[in-house]
Write a protein that holds these residues in place. Sequence first.
Motif, PDB file in Angstrom:
ATOM      1  N   LEU A  73       6.131  25.876  -3.780  1.00 58.61           N
ATOM      2  CA  LEU A  73       5.901  24.454  -4.035  1.00 58.61           C
ATOM      3  C   LEU A  73       4.414  24.155  -3.963  1.00 58.61           C
ATOM      4  O   LEU A  73       3.683  24.751  -3.175  1.00 58.61           O
ATOM      5  N   MET A  74       3.976  23.217  -4.798  1.00 56.20           N
ATOM      6  CA  MET A  74       2.665  22.611  -4.638  1.00 56.20           C
ATOM      7  C   MET A  74       2.887  21.207  -4.087  1.00 56.20           C
ATOM      8  O   MET A  74       3.592  20.416  -4.707  1.00 56.20           O
ATOM      9  N   GLU A  75       2.346  20.923  -2.922  1.00 56.25           N
ATOM     10  CA  GLU A  75       2.433  19.566  -2.398  1.00 56.25           C
ATOM     11  C   GLU A  75       1.141  18.845  -2.743  1.00 56.25           C
ATOM     12  O   GLU A  75       0.059  19.214  -2.274  1.00 56.25           O
ATOM     13  N   ILE A  76       1.271  17.814  -3.566  1.00 56.32           N
ATOM     14  CA  ILE A  76       0.121  17.040  -4.041  1.00 56.32           C
ATOM     15  C   ILE A  76       0.083  15.743  -3.252  1.00 56.32           C
ATOM     16  O   ILE A  76       0.970  14.892  -3.379  1.00 56.32           O
ATOM     17  N   VAL A  77      -0.942  15.599  -2.416  1.00 57.63           N
ATOM     18  CA  VAL A  77      -1.031  14.463  -1.491  1.00 57.63           C
ATOM     19  C   VAL A  77      -2.054  13.464  -2.016  1.00 57.63           C
ATOM     20  O   VAL A  77      -3.226  13.803  -2.219  1.00 57.63           O
ATOM     21  N   SER A  78      -1.624  12.238  -2.227  1.00 60.67           N
ATOM     22  CA  SER A  78      -2.540  11.202  -2.705  1.00 60.67           C
ATOM     23  C   SER A  78      -3.124  10.419  -1.536  1.00 60.67           C
ATOM     24  O   SER A  78      -2.597  10.418  -0.421  1.00 60.67           O
ATOM     25  N   ARG A  79      -4.209   9.743  -1.797  1.00 64.65           N
ATOM     26  CA  ARG A  79      -4.716   8.725  -0.882  1.00 64.65           C
ATOM     27  C   ARG A  79      -3.838   7.470  -1.031  1.00 64.65           C
ATOM     28  O   ARG A  79      -3.121   7.326  -2.028  1.00 64.65           O
ATOM     29  N   PRO A  80      -3.909   6.543  -0.097  1.00 64.38           N
ATOM     30  CA  PRO A  80      -3.096   5.314  -0.210  1.00 64.38           C
ATOM     31  C   PRO A  80      -3.722   4.329  -1.204  1.00 64.38           C
ATOM     32  O   PRO A  80      -4.110   3.215  -0.850  1.00 64.38           O
ATOM     33  N   ARG A  86      -5.337   2.693 -13.316  1.00 67.05           N
ATOM     34  CA  ARG A  86      -5.638   2.809 -11.893  1.00 67.05           C
ATOM     35  C   ARG A  86      -6.123   4.225 -11.607  1.00 67.05           C
ATOM     36  O   ARG A  86      -5.553   5.192 -12.089  1.00 67.05           O
ATOM     37  N   ARG A  87      -7.172   4.333 -10.837  1.00 68.26           N
ATOM     38  CA  ARG A  87      -7.674   5.633 -10.395  1.00 68.26           C
ATOM     39  C   ARG A  87      -7.050   5.931  -9.039  1.00 68.26           C
ATOM     40  O   ARG A  87      -7.255   5.202  -8.079  1.00 68.26           O
ATOM     41  N   VAL A  88      -6.267   6.994  -8.962  1.00 65.17           N
ATOM     42  CA  VAL A  88      -5.622   7.400  -7.714  1.00 65.17           C
ATOM     43  C   VAL A  88      -6.288   8.680  -7.240  1.00 65.17           C
ATOM     44  O   VAL A  88      -6.309   9.685  -7.948  1.00 65.17           O
ATOM     45  N   ARG A  89      -6.815   8.642  -6.025  1.00 62.60           N
ATOM     46  CA  ARG A  89      -7.501   9.817  -5.481  1.00 62.60           C
ATOM     47  C   ARG A  89      -6.489  10.807  -4.919  1.00 62.60           C
ATOM     48  O   ARG A  89      -5.519  10.423  -4.268  1.00 62.60           O
ATOM     49  N   ILE A  90      -6.741  12.074  -5.194  1.00 63.79           N
ATOM     50  CA  ILE A  90      -5.948  13.157  -4.628  1.00 63.79           C
ATOM     51  C   ILE A  90      -6.677  13.680  -3.396  1.00 63.79           C
ATOM     52  O   ILE A  90      -7.866  14.007  -3.458  1.00 63.79           O
ATOM     53  N   GLU A  91      -5.980  13.735  -2.280  1.00 63.10           N
ATOM     54  CA  GLU A  91      -6.589  14.240  -1.052  1.00 63.10           C
ATOM     55  C   GLU A  91      -6.605  15.765  -1.019  1.00 63.10           C
ATOM     56  O   GLU A  91      -7.588  16.377  -0.628  1.00 63.10           O
ATOM     57  N   ARG A  92      -5.495  16.394  -1.480  1.00 66.64           N
ATOM     58  CA  ARG A  92      -5.369  17.836  -1.367  1.00 66.64           C
ATOM     59  C   ARG A  92      -4.154  18.304  -2.151  1.00 66.64           C
ATOM     60  O   ARG A  92      -3.249  17.522  -2.453  1.00 66.64           O
ATOM     61  N   ILE A  93      -4.142  19.584  -2.463  1.00 68.31           N
ATOM     62  CA  ILE A  93      -2.937  20.258  -2.946  1.00 68.31           C
ATOM     63  C   ILE A  93      -2.798  21.529  -2.126  1.00 68.31           C
ATOM     64  O   ILE A  93      -3.737  22.317  -2.039  1.00 68.31           O
ATOM     65  N   HIS A  94      -1.657  21.711  -1.510  1.00 67.30           N
ATOM     66  CA  HIS A  94      -1.466  22.950  -0.778  1.00 67.30           C
ATOM     67  C   HIS A  94      -0.190  23.658  -1.231  1.00 67.30           C
ATOM     68  O   HIS A  94       0.744  23.030  -1.743  1.00 67.30           O
ATOM     69  N   LEU A  95      -0.183  24.953  -1.070  1.00 62.78           N
ATOM     70  CA  LEU A  95       0.977  25.770  -1.390  1.00 62.78           C
ATOM     71  C   LEU A  95       1.882  25.885  -0.172  1.00 62.78           C
ATOM     72  O   LEU A  95       1.403  25.981   0.958  1.00 62.78           O
ATOM     73  N   GLU A  96       3.174  25.884  -0.407  1.00 65.64           N
ATOM     74  CA  GLU A  96       4.120  26.103   0.676  1.00 65.64           C
ATOM     75  C   GLU A  96       5.431  26.607   0.095  1.00 65.64           C
ATOM     76  O   GLU A  96       5.664  26.531  -1.120  1.00 65.64           O
ATOM     77  N   GLN A  97       6.290  27.120   0.946  1.00 66.72           N
ATOM     78  CA  GLN A  97       7.586  27.612   0.498  1.00 66.72           C
ATOM     79  C   GLN A  97       8.654  26.548   0.706  1.00 66.72           C
ATOM     80  O   GLN A  97       8.622  25.782   1.672  1.00 66.72           O
ATOM     81  N   ASP A  98       9.579  26.491  -0.221  1.00 68.48           N
ATOM     82  CA  ASP A  98      10.676  25.536  -0.135  1.00 68.48           C
ATOM     83  C   ASP A  98      11.713  26.026   0.871  1.00 68.48           C
ATOM     84  O   ASP A  98      11.772  27.218   1.204  1.00 68.48           O
ATOM     85  N   VAL A 130       0.870  -1.178   0.000  1.00 66.47           N
ATOM     86  CA  VAL A 130       0.000   0.000   0.000  1.00 66.47           C
ATOM     87  C   VAL A 130       0.910   1.232   0.000  1.00 66.47           C
ATOM     88  O   VAL A 130       1.809   1.339   0.839  1.00 66.47           O
ATOM     89  N   ILE A 131       0.665   2.130  -0.949  1.00 60.44           N
ATOM     90  CA  ILE A 131       1.570   3.272  -1.141  1.00 60.44           C
ATOM     91  C   ILE A 131       0.764   4.557  -1.290  1.00 60.44           C
ATOM     92  O   ILE A 131      -0.247   4.587  -1.990  1.00 60.44           O
ATOM     93  N   GLY A 132       1.228   5.583  -0.628  1.00 62.71           N
ATOM     94  CA  GLY A 132       0.696   6.925  -0.825  1.00 62.71           C
ATOM     95  C   GLY A 132       1.856   7.872  -1.074  1.00 62.71           C
ATOM     96  O   GLY A 132       2.959   7.662  -0.551  1.00 62.71           O
ATOM     97  N   LEU A 133       1.643   8.902  -1.885  1.00 64.46           N
ATOM     98  CA  LEU A 133       2.735   9.797  -2.224  1.00 64.46           C
ATOM     99  C   LEU A 133       2.404  11.251  -1.916  1.00 64.46           C
ATOM    100  O   LEU A 133       1.255  11.682  -2.083  1.00 64.46           O
ATOM    101  N   GLU A 134       3.409  11.968  -1.479  1.00 66.34           N
ATOM    102  CA  GLU A 134       3.334  13.416  -1.344  1.00 66.34           C
ATOM    103  C   GLU A 134       4.341  13.982  -2.348  1.00 66.34           C
ATOM    104  O   GLU A 134       5.550  13.900  -2.139  1.00 66.34           O
ATOM    105  N   VAL A 135       3.827  14.499  -3.437  1.00 68.41           N
ATOM    106  CA  VAL A 135       4.675  14.993  -4.524  1.00 68.41           C
ATOM    107  C   VAL A 135       4.853  16.501  -4.379  1.00 68.41           C
ATOM    108  O   VAL A 135       3.872  17.241  -4.290  1.00 68.41           O
ATOM    109  N   HIS A 136       6.090  16.928  -4.330  1.00 68.46           N
ATOM    110  CA  HIS A 136       6.413  18.351  -4.222  1.00 68.46           C
ATOM    111  C   HIS A 136       6.799  18.860  -5.602  1.00 68.46           C
ATOM    112  O   HIS A 136       7.837  18.466  -6.150  1.00 68.46           O
TER     113      HIS A 136
END
Length: 504
Positions: free
Chosen positions: A170-177, A134-146, A25-31
């Motif tokens: 940065l946009m942090e794109i958080v997926s569901r697991p 595969r359908r991967v759900r996105i939980e949220r995208i938030h803005l932040e500074q590097d 089971v994998i979830g990703l936080e992509v910056h």
Amino acid sequence: MLDHLTYTAPEPKIIQGAKQDWELVIGLEVHAQVASNAKLFSGASTGFGAEPNSHVAFVDAAMPGMLPVINEFCVAQAVKTGLGLKAAINLVSAFDRKNYFYPDLPQGYQISQLYHPIVGEGEVIVDMAPGVARRVRIERIHLEQDAGKSIHDMDPNMSFVDLNRTGVALMEIVSRPDIRGPEEAAAYVAKLRQIMRYLGTCDGNMQNGNLRADVNVSVCAPGAYERYQETGDFSHLGTRCEIKNMNSLRFIQQAIDYEARRQIAIIEDGGKVVQETRLYDPDRGETRSMRSKEEAHDYRYFPDPDLLPLEIEQGWVDDIAAAMPELPDEKKARFVTGLGLSEYDAGVLTAEVESADYFEQVASGRDGKQAANWVINELFGRLNKEGLSVETSPVSAAQLGGVIDLIGSGAISGKIAKDLFEILWTEGGDPAEIVESRGMKQVTDLGAIEKAVDEIIAANPAQVEKARANPKLAGWFVGQVLKATGGKANPAAVNELVARKLGQ
């Protein structure tokens, strides 16, 4: 997803342990670094490769009294990304301070969005193979500074800090697991990269760190994931470990595979997996412990007092949506349904926005399948061989289109076209002018072709008898005629005349 195709979900990755089978089971936080010339809260440049600490504003360096000012363009880029992922856009969002001490974070906190992100739930359709997605759900995208960068290799006794990246948006794109295997994880990151490059919101350059991922990995017994889906209870998924700052699709796969097997070995030996943050060492092919995994309360998040809640208007969001470019899945569907391409060929052509643009220029007003064949087989094949990209191709789309036009008009054959492509690659020039000046036009004069056929037949009576007994041998005569005419004879006419002369 392409509406005219039937997709099936891929099977979860099964790893055989010493005692039982396990599932990943994998979830990703992509910056993703926002494609912007200025930083999130200052006007300092985001240019890569500058001298250390040359792109630093007072607010980036946390000078006393310096206040952040939001970059509207970065907000628009985040909204556009959310729309591209079919996500909900939150008209009200807010910034928080994430408090921790590290030398490359001069403020002693990072400005981020924990409680009220700018983008809510969305989804990504990840194509694993033709007909499999595969359908991967996105939980949220938030803005932040590097943060900045610590440099440890200039002096063995000292560490240095470069603040050029500090404050970059940065946009942090958080997926569901929802990701179930290493290949899926890499394909998901690649799909995000593709979408953002089409949108122009992130250049996707992983080598420069403009796109990197934190990968959360856990293992569970078969059936546990389904129970999580039914109940929403994360405890079914096992204890997760986070692998930080992955900037290679290949390394993402290798790290996941190693980490899963490490966790399985611990569990089957009677131990417990410790929730922690780990790093991947590509030289050793293994992950190693970095620190215990922090929770939100460890960072003492609280609303940033220097920034008011961010309120945007629906009309502004609608304007961004109206100006959105065609996304890769939409373009791929159009290539399949409108140009008659196979799903595979359409996928190859739309993998990169530059490739898709090149192909569309070549295919404009021409046969789509023929254009695809030349772009994929001849152009891409040569680019790969030479280590070049579409942007640096010696043959322009207009030139390649000109080659196809000459084939269509009957001026040249397919064989001559390949010779012409070689000339264009090495020398350049106008295809039509080259064909004219070098006498490359194919012979279409039936009288001249017939004379060549008669001469070959007359000179090879024994071969004639064999061909009449076995019609498949007629191809030998076709080859000889083409050779005798320097490859300029019209192949269709040669085939027809040879067959007629041999009585076939």
